[in-house]
Scaffold this motif. Structure first.
Motif, PDB file in Angstrom:
ATOM      1  N   SER A  95       0.797  -1.186  -0.214  1.00  0.00           N
ATOM      2  CA  SER A  95       0.072  -0.057   0.147  1.00  0.00           C
ATOM      3  C   SER A  95       0.876   1.166   0.523  1.00  0.00           C
ATOM      4  CB  SER A  95      -1.023   0.077   0.852  1.00  0.00           C
ATOM      5  OG  SER A  95      -1.854   0.736   1.254  1.00  0.00           O
ATOM      6  N   ASN A  96       2.100   1.357   1.097  1.00  0.00           N
ATOM      7  CA  ASN A  96       2.655   2.891   0.244  1.00  0.00           C
ATOM      8  C   ASN A  96       3.612   2.569  -0.260  1.00  0.00           C
ATOM      9  OD1 ASN A  96       2.205   3.283   3.373  1.00  0.00           O
ATOM     10  ND2 ASN A  96       3.497   1.872   4.515  1.00  0.00           N
ATOM     11  N   VAL A  97       3.816   1.862  -0.987  1.00  0.00           N
ATOM     12  CA  VAL A  97       4.589   1.639  -2.377  1.00  0.00           C
ATOM     13  C   VAL A  97       3.501   2.338  -3.772  1.00  0.00           C
ATOM     14  CG1 VAL A  97       6.336   0.394  -3.864  1.00  0.00           C
ATOM     15  CG2 VAL A  97       6.822  -0.406  -1.497  1.00  0.00           C
ATOM     16  N   SER A  98       2.711   1.641  -3.418  1.00  0.00           N
ATOM     17  CA  SER A  98       1.805   1.987  -4.053  1.00  0.00           C
ATOM     18  C   SER A  98       1.345   3.429  -4.528  1.00  0.00           C
ATOM     19  CB  SER A  98       0.270   1.089  -4.443  1.00  0.00           C
ATOM     20  OG  SER A  98       0.082  -0.283  -4.552  1.00  0.00           O
ATOM     21  N   LYS A  99       1.444   4.354  -3.351  1.00  0.00           N
ATOM     22  CA  LYS A  99       1.211   5.700  -2.660  1.00  0.00           C
ATOM     23  C   LYS A  99       2.302   6.542  -2.734  1.00  0.00           C
ATOM     24  CE  LYS A  99      -2.057   5.201   1.311  1.00  0.00           C
ATOM     25  NZ  LYS A  99      -2.013   5.040   2.466  1.00  0.00           N
ATOM     26  N   TYR A 100       3.105   5.751  -3.479  1.00  0.00           N
ATOM     27  CA  TYR A 100       4.652   6.374  -3.656  1.00  0.00           C
ATOM     28  C   TYR A 100       4.758   6.660  -4.977  1.00  0.00           C
ATOM     29  CZ  TYR A 100       9.451   7.529  -4.481  1.00  0.00           C
ATOM     30  OH  TYR A 100      10.543   8.584  -4.562  1.00  0.00           O
ATOM     31  N   LEU A 101       4.374   5.556  -5.565  1.00  0.00           N
ATOM     32  CA  LEU A 101       4.370   5.081  -6.528  1.00  0.00           C
ATOM     33  C   LEU A 101       3.515   5.820  -7.860  1.00  0.00           C
ATOM     34  CD1 LEU A 101       5.040   1.386  -7.175  1.00  0.00           C
ATOM     35  CD2 LEU A 101       6.907   3.367  -7.561  1.00  0.00           C
ATOM     36  N   ASP A 102       2.274   6.585  -7.305  1.00  0.00           N
ATOM     37  CA  ASP A 102       1.167   7.020  -7.639  1.00  0.00           C
ATOM     38  C   ASP A 102       1.423   8.363  -8.201  1.00  0.00           C
ATOM     39  OD1 ASP A 102      -1.371   7.118  -8.909  1.00  0.00           O
ATOM     40  OD2 ASP A 102      -2.025   8.221  -6.821  1.00  0.00           O
ATOM     41  N   LYS A 103       2.349   8.977  -7.431  1.00  0.00           N
ATOM     42  CA  LYS A 103       3.343  10.228  -7.980  1.00  0.00           C
ATOM     43  C   LYS A 103       4.580   9.993  -8.578  1.00  0.00           C
ATOM     44  CE  LYS A 103       1.493  11.824  -3.120  1.00  0.00           C
ATOM     45  NZ  LYS A 103       1.726  11.040  -1.953  1.00  0.00           N
ATOM     46  N   ARG A 104       5.193   9.427  -8.167  1.00  0.00           N
ATOM     47  CA  ARG A 104       6.232   9.260  -9.176  1.00  0.00           C
ATOM     48  C   ARG A 104       6.507   7.490  -9.063  1.00  0.00           C
ATOM     49  NH1 ARG A 104       7.128  10.571  -4.567  1.00  0.00           N
ATOM     50  NH2 ARG A 104       7.330  13.108  -4.275  1.00  0.00           N
ATOM     51  N   LYS A 105       7.803   7.451 -10.535  1.00  0.00           N
ATOM     52  CA  LYS A 105       8.636   6.078 -10.546  1.00  0.00           C
ATOM     53  C   LYS A 105       9.440   5.790  -9.095  1.00  0.00           C
ATOM     54  CE  LYS A 105       8.160   3.656 -14.935  1.00  0.00           C
ATOM     55  NZ  LYS A 105       8.154   3.141 -15.739  1.00  0.00           N
ATOM     56  N   GLY A 106       9.561   4.487  -8.858  1.00  0.00           N
ATOM     57  CA  GLY A 106      10.547   4.190  -7.987  1.00  0.00           C
ATOM     58  C   GLY A 106      11.534   3.432  -8.493  1.00  0.00           C
ATOM     59  N   LYS A 107      13.016   3.769  -8.314  1.00  0.00           N
ATOM     60  CA  LYS A 107      14.249   3.306  -9.024  1.00  0.00           C
ATOM     61  C   LYS A 107      15.290   3.045  -7.991  1.00  0.00           C
ATOM     62  CE  LYS A 107      13.222   5.097 -13.534  1.00  0.00           C
ATOM     63  NZ  LYS A 107      13.775   5.554 -14.817  1.00  0.00           N
ATOM     64  N   HIS A 108      16.176   1.759  -8.555  1.00  0.00           N
ATOM     65  CA  HIS A 108      17.118   2.531  -7.546  1.00  0.00           C
ATOM     66  C   HIS A 108      18.859   2.143  -8.262  1.00  0.00           C
ATOM     67  CE1 HIS A 108      14.893  -1.689  -7.568  1.00  0.00           C
ATOM     68  NE2 HIS A 108      16.833  -2.470  -7.902  1.00  0.00           N
ATOM     69  N   ASN A 109      19.514   2.118  -8.271  1.00  0.00           N
ATOM     70  CA  ASN A 109      20.898   1.751  -8.935  1.00  0.00           C
ATOM     71  C   ASN A 109      21.289   0.512  -8.858  1.00  0.00           C
ATOM     72  OD1 ASN A 109      21.007   5.023 -10.167  1.00  0.00           O
ATOM     73  ND2 ASN A 109      22.009   5.189  -7.777  1.00  0.00           N
TER      74      ASN A 109
END
Length: 124
Positions: A95-109
């Motif tokens: 749920s928390n990740v979904s809320k974040y991804l609703d605003k911007r794309k999550g990326k990691h190096n």
């Protein structure tokens, strides 16, 4: 879940830079670096769109991220919080990740290395 346990839980995460990785390897004198490459990856392992900045299905991507984290974090969370809260805990992560991804794309190096072992003064 005890609120005190939840508030006291701390899982520090450190992501080294490419320079730090190179420095540590060179300092060890055990390996030489054949190649080192830095790339980006989306949090959602099923999202192949590396160029886009929008997540089309944030709820599904949140579930995908939580499902990919579960095998890695399950033992730690079970030891600290107990087995009974695992499903609720990972649904909350989704749920928390979904809320974040609703605003911007999550990326990691991702740092990829090709190393050769050194023996004495030479390379094998």
């Amino acid at each position: 879940m005890e609120k005190k346990k939840l508030n006291n839980f701390n899982m520090p995460v450190y992501m080294p830079s490419t320079h730090e990785v190179k420095t540590i390897i060179m300092r060890s004198k055990l390996f030489i670096i054949n190649q080192i490459q830095l790339s980006e990856s989306n949090w959602d392992p099923y999202d192949d769109d590396l160029e886009g900045e929008v997540v089309l299905y944030p709820a599904q991507s949140g579930l995908n991220v939580a499902r990919s984290l579960r095998p890695v974090l399950r033992r730690l969370f079970t030891t600290y919080f107990g087995e009974s809260v695992q499903d609720v805990l990972f649904l909350r992560i989704a749920s928390n990740v979904s809320k974040y991804l609703d605003k911007r794309k999550g990326k990691h190096n991702v740092i990829a290395l090709s190393l050769a072992r050194t023996y004495g003064d030479g390379v094998l």
